[in-house]
Design a protein around this motif. Structure first.
Motif, short mmCIF file in Angstrom:
data_model
loop_
_atom_site.label_atom_id
_atom_site.label_comp_id
_atom_site.label_asym_id
_atom_site.label_seq_id
_atom_site.Cartn_x
_atom_site.Cartn_y
_atom_site.Cartn_z
N ALA A 295 0.83 -1.21 0.00
CA ALA A 295 0.00 0.00 0.00
C ALA A 295 0.86 1.25 0.00
CB ALA A 295 -0.93 -0.01 1.22
N ALA A 296 1.95 1.25 0.77
CA ALA A 296 2.85 2.40 0.80
C ALA A 296 3.52 2.59 -0.55
CB ALA A 296 3.89 2.22 1.91
N LEU B 158 8.41 4.23 3.80
CA LEU B 158 8.83 2.84 3.85
C LEU B 158 9.75 2.54 5.03
CD1 LEU B 158 9.55 2.21 0.06
CD2 LEU B 158 7.44 1.78 1.33
N GLY B 159 10.44 3.53 5.56
CA GLY B 159 11.37 3.32 6.65
C GLY B 159 10.76 2.59 7.84
N PRO B 160 9.64 3.08 8.35
CA PRO B 160 9.03 2.39 9.50
C PRO B 160 8.60 0.96 9.18
CG PRO B 160 8.11 4.60 9.27
CD PRO B 160 8.96 4.33 8.06
N GLY C 159 9.98 -2.52 10.92
CA GLY C 159 9.06 -3.50 11.48
C GLY C 159 9.35 -4.90 10.98
N LEU C 160 9.69 -5.03 9.71
CA LEU C 160 10.01 -6.35 9.16
C LEU C 160 11.30 -6.87 9.77
CD1 LEU C 160 9.15 -5.87 5.38
CD2 LEU C 160 7.95 -7.31 7.02
#
Length: 111
Positions: free
Chosen positions: A26-27, A96-98, A102-103
């Motif tokens: 989605a991002a 996308l950084g956050p 998280g991954l």
């Protein structure tokens, strides 16, 4: 293994991974739709790119065009596109950084 002897709940981990993958997709779609700009020569040349880095528009002011000096115009175009791409990279970091962090924080995944 999780400290303390417990096993990770694989279904829960897979659900978390799937949600993060959906969030990432989605991002990325949002980045592809979002446009950012860059300019050079005090605004004589303006470039617009998507958040994913695709060049969408290039505007050159008439006063930037000198048939005797096309080199300067080319430099201005390159600088404007580079500025727009730098803005796109900053936008990518914000979006996308956050998600990437998280991954990387999920146990058992090789990120």
């Amino acid at each position: 293994m999780i400290p303390g002897g417990g096993q990770p709940n694989m279904q829960q981990l897979l659900q978390q991974a799937q949600k993060m993958q959906q969030d990432l997709a989605a991002a990325q779609e949002e980045l592809a739709r979002t446009e950012v700009g860059g300019q050079a020569g005090g605004g004589l040349v303006k470039a617009t790119v998507t958040g994913s880095g695709e060049l969408r528009a290039l505007v050159i002011a008439p006063e930037a065009v000198d048939p005797e000096d096309t080199e300067t115009l080319a430099d201005l175009v390159v600088a404007a596109v580079q500025a727009a791409n730098e803005n796109a990279q900053q936008l990518q970091q914000q979006k996308l950084g956050p998600l990437a962090q998280g991954l990387g924080g999920m146990p058992g995944l090789p990120f």
